[in-house]
Design a protein around this motif. Structure first.
Motif, PDB file in Angstrom:
ATOM      1  N   LEU A 134      -3.153   6.594   5.251  1.00  0.00           N
ATOM      2  CA  LEU A 134      -2.519   6.025   4.063  1.00  0.00           C
ATOM      3  C   LEU A 134      -3.213   4.757   3.576  1.00  0.00           C
ATOM      4  O   LEU A 134      -3.197   4.455   2.374  1.00  0.00           O
ATOM      5  N   ILE A 135      -3.826   4.010   4.476  1.00  0.00           N
ATOM      6  CA  ILE A 135      -4.582   2.826   4.045  1.00  0.00           C
ATOM      7  C   ILE A 135      -5.824   3.255   3.272  1.00  0.00           C
ATOM      8  O   ILE A 135      -6.178   2.670   2.245  1.00  0.00           O
ATOM      9  N   ASP A 187      -4.866   4.354  -0.191  1.00  0.00           N
ATOM     10  CA  ASP A 187      -4.703   3.193  -1.064  1.00  0.00           C
ATOM     11  C   ASP A 187      -6.044   2.713  -1.595  1.00  0.00           C
ATOM     12  O   ASP A 187      -6.191   2.438  -2.797  1.00  0.00           O
ATOM     13  N   ARG A 188      -7.032   2.615  -0.716  1.00  0.00           N
ATOM     14  CA  ARG A 188      -8.351   2.124  -1.153  1.00  0.00           C
ATOM     15  C   ARG A 188      -8.944   3.039  -2.220  1.00  0.00           C
ATOM     16  O   ARG A 188      -9.556   2.577  -3.188  1.00  0.00           O
ATOM     17  N   VAL A 213      -7.161   2.473  -5.596  1.00  0.00           N
ATOM     18  CA  VAL A 213      -7.597   1.223  -6.207  1.00  0.00           C
ATOM     19  C   VAL A 213      -8.908   1.427  -6.948  1.00  0.00           C
ATOM     20  O   VAL A 213      -9.158   0.833  -8.003  1.00  0.00           O
ATOM     21  N   THR A 249       0.839  -1.206   0.000  1.00  0.00           N
ATOM     22  CA  THR A 249       0.000   0.000   0.000  1.00  0.00           C
ATOM     23  C   THR A 249       0.870   1.250   0.000  1.00  0.00           C
ATOM     24  O   THR A 249       1.979   1.256  -0.515  1.00  0.00           O
ATOM     25  N   CYS A 250       0.371   2.341   0.567  1.00  0.00           N
ATOM     26  CA  CYS A 250       1.067   3.635   0.523  1.00  0.00           C
ATOM     27  C   CYS A 250       1.978   3.856   1.722  1.00  0.00           C
ATOM     28  O   CYS A 250       2.400   4.994   1.969  1.00  0.00           O
ATOM     29  N   GLN A 292      -4.159  -8.353   1.337  1.00  0.00           N
ATOM     30  CA  GLN A 292      -3.777  -6.952   1.380  1.00  0.00           C
ATOM     31  C   GLN A 292      -4.882  -6.120   2.016  1.00  0.00           C
ATOM     32  O   GLN A 292      -6.059  -6.336   1.729  1.00  0.00           O
ATOM     33  N   LEU A 323       5.259   9.952  -2.858  1.00  0.00           N
ATOM     34  CA  LEU A 323       4.297   9.093  -3.542  1.00  0.00           C
ATOM     35  C   LEU A 323       3.905   9.651  -4.902  1.00  0.00           C
ATOM     36  O   LEU A 323       3.578   8.893  -5.817  1.00  0.00           O
ATOM     37  N   ILE A 359      -0.459   1.362  -7.817  1.00  0.00           N
ATOM     38  CA  ILE A 359      -1.704   0.814  -7.280  1.00  0.00           C
ATOM     39  C   ILE A 359      -2.732   0.610  -8.385  1.00  0.00           C
ATOM     40  O   ILE A 359      -3.494  -0.366  -8.383  1.00  0.00           O
ATOM     41  N   GLU A 419       3.152   6.322  -6.804  1.00  0.00           N
ATOM     42  CA  GLU A 419       2.355   5.328  -6.087  1.00  0.00           C
ATOM     43  C   GLU A 419       0.993   5.107  -6.722  1.00  0.00           C
ATOM     44  O   GLU A 419       0.499   3.982  -6.776  1.00  0.00           O
TER      45      GLU A 419
END
Length: 587
Positions: free
Chosen positions: A175-176, A179-180, A183, A135-136, A586, A234, A550, A546
């Motif tokens: 950061l999670i 990432d979502r 995506v 992830t990030c 993940q 990133l 992703i 990043e």
């Protein structure tokens, strides 16, 4: 989750750091460190943000070794998320198991678990770095990896002092969650500031409180400083300057360069650049500036990201003098980046460019879209019916999230995991750098539809591979810092516009090309590289922005074993944890 901001935890981190062991004998040196990965609250811009760090540090601890050393790092994961640690730029000769690419070479280290990385540092000298690779999290879980020459000698004047300059970004968004969102094709979120060695700089303030700047203090006239620049961001490539001073670029990605004089460094995510800076200005205070560049409209725009640092001479008389500020390029002027990278050449060394080519790939880099429904039919043009993805040759990489590609490859259990048909050329030829393909406009809709798949490419051991990376303007016109794990590649040439073999092959530099692990493919242009596939294993290739990773601008190269045990990938080491033992999906 145990709180980590207590004095007791800080004491434990210090105690663990003190356990760093250096064992020396007549044949080898082992450098051993422990990384405790945990959460920590940090306040910037009037807000307290939970970040993820190693040993209470942002950036994290420096790994400082000598060429030929064996490196052993014990990672203790106290996060509620899995992660791996990638040793960015380390060749990992016959140690692919320790590369730390999440779901490529290993499954993530589970929450509450630990893992040991063990590898040798061979035939490399200079600046690399390490970072989280799931992830990030690499935004805050990162640090310098310095390899010193065993004989203590450099092919340039010995510096008085060397200083890591780590350029990054400050995010308040979890950061999670970032990432979502990416995506799902959303890249509208932005960092709030650039950082230099974790400091936002005094351009940033809140309610009259100015942010702290990184300070290079006690600079003495006549001394030479080796600045080890690392871009961990990133999102952005950065221009770096120090007012009143010039640089001599001497190395990049732990490979020496022909010395190149300049007053500006351009550095993309993943790259490292080593420069000598002579303290030859009148004693005083001077600003250093990191400024993010970006394409102009109609590309999507992000806020201007700038961080200020400070260089202070010991002999400066007036401490109240306003520091001198360097003149920076426009954030939308990407040509300084093009010329900076084009002017770098390698220092003569024993490595020779392969002249015979066994495998040729032309890889286009851009964006595309997939339908949210399962019919394959949907309205394009950034409509809600589609998800924007990043692509290589019109394939958006489907990242595995429950198994390691290397483990499956080594065990021979490939069914349903990946195929070995990554295309060697784009499926259709068009004017790759036509700016009318950047929205808003109708021309891009026919080119958007994209495959989503885990498609890899296999190479025979010791085969010579040539890749021409072609940036495109499909839905955007970003540059692309392409990073290949496990290898340094010869950068033979770069150019603007569309690559034309009849015209551009004659520009290839076979005499003294750069050797790089991260290649900046210019905005609206191309870069040609070549390498010898002499390191068996499973090696991740991806853009180091990043959001591009992703969203799928990635693949992996399989390099087969050679004819002898010494040219083959050994079995997994004892410390390797198979995905069944620590397998988690993940986050």
């Amino acid at each position: 989750m145990e709180k980590v901001s207590t004095a007791a935890f800080l004491f434990s981190v210090v105690a663990i750091a003190a356990l760093t062991i250096v064992v020396v004998d007549s044949e080898a040196t082992m450098v051993e460190q422990t990384f405790v990965v945990h959460e920590m609250n940090v306040t910037h811009l009037c807000n307290t943000t939970r970040i993820f760090v190693v040993n209470g540090q942002f950036p994290g601890p420096t790994v400082d070794v000598t060429e030929g050393d064996t490196v052993v790092v014990h990672v203790i994961n106290r996060l509620p998320h899995g992660l791996t640690i990638h040793w960015h730029g380390v060749r990992q000769m016959r140690s692919c198991w320790a590369d730390g690419a999440g779901f490529i070479t290993e499954c993530p280290i589970a929450p509450g678990s630990n893992h040991t990385y063990r590898f040798n540092v061979t035939d490399q000298v200079g600046t690399l770095w390490w970072h989280a690779h799931v992830t990030c999290l690499r935004s805050t879980i990162n640090g310098a990896f310095i390899i010193r020459p065993r004989d203590g000698k450099y092919p340039f004047p010995t510096p008085t002092k060397d200083v890591p300059i780590i350029i990054g970004e400050w995010w308040e968004l979890d950061l999670i969650e970032l990432d979502r969102r990416m995506v799902d094709g959303n890249f509208d979120d932005n960092p709030l500031s650039a950082t230099i060695n974790g400091k936002l700089g005094d351009l940033s303030n809140c309610s009259g409180t100015v942010e702290e700047s990184f300070i290079l203090d006690n600079v003495n006239s006549g001394e030479i400083y080796l600045l080890r620049l690392i871009n961990t961001a990133l999102f952005s490539e950065y221009y770096f300057k120090v007012a009143g001073h010039t640089f001599t670029v001497v190395a990049a990605d732990a490979n020496y360069l022909t010395p190149y004089n300049t007053d500006i460094v351009s550095i993309s995510p993943g790259e490292t650049i080593d420069v000598l800076m002579a303290a030859d200005a009148p004693p005083g205070h001077y600003h250093m500036v990191a400024l993010a560049n970006q394409p102009p409209p109609p590309d999507l725009q992000i806020p201007q990201l700038t961080s200020l640092g400070l260089l202070r001479y010991t002999a400066a008389v007036d401490t109240n003098t306003v520091p001198t500020m360097p003149i920076m390029p426009s954030q939308h002027n990407t040509m300084p980046s093009y010329y900076f990278h084009a002017n770098l050449t390698g220092l003569a060394r024993r490595h020779r460019v392969p002249r015979h080519v066994d495998e040729r790939l032309l890889i286009t880099l851009g964006l595309g879209s997939i339908c949210r429904n399962t019919t394959g039919r949907c309205k394009r043009g950034r409509s809600p019916e589609t998800v924007v993805v990043a692509t290589m040759n019109n394939v958006s990489f489907a990242h595995p999230n429950a198994t390691s590609l290397l483990e499956r490859y080594y065990g021979g259990n490939l069914e349903g995991v990946y195929t070995e048909d990554f295309p060697v050329r784009p499926p259709r030829v068009f004017n790759f750098t036509d700016r009318s393909l950047i929205p808003p406009g109708p021309e891009e809709a026919a080119l958007e539809p994209t495959a989503k798949a885990t498609r890899l490419r296999r190479f025979r051991y010791n085969s010579s591979v040539e890749i021409v990376f072609q940036s495109t303007t499909l839905l955007q016109s970003d540059s692309n810092p392409m990073h290949l794990h496990g290898y340094d590649v010869f950068v033979l040439a770069q150019g603007l516009g569309n690559f034309n073999p009849r015209r551009d092959v004659s520009k290839f530099n076979y005499y003294n090309p750069q050797l790089r692990n991260t290649v900046q493919v210019p905005r609206g242009g191309w870069a040609a590289v070549r390498f010898l596939a002499d390191n068996p294993g499973m090696w991740y290739l991806h853009c180091h922005f990043e959001f591009h990773i992703i969203m799928g601008m990635a693949t992996a190269f399989i390099v087969e074993d050679g004819p002898t045990p010494e040219t083959s990938l050994p079995p997994p080491p004892p410390e390797f944890k198979r995905c069944g033992a620590n397998g988690l999906k993940q986050p």
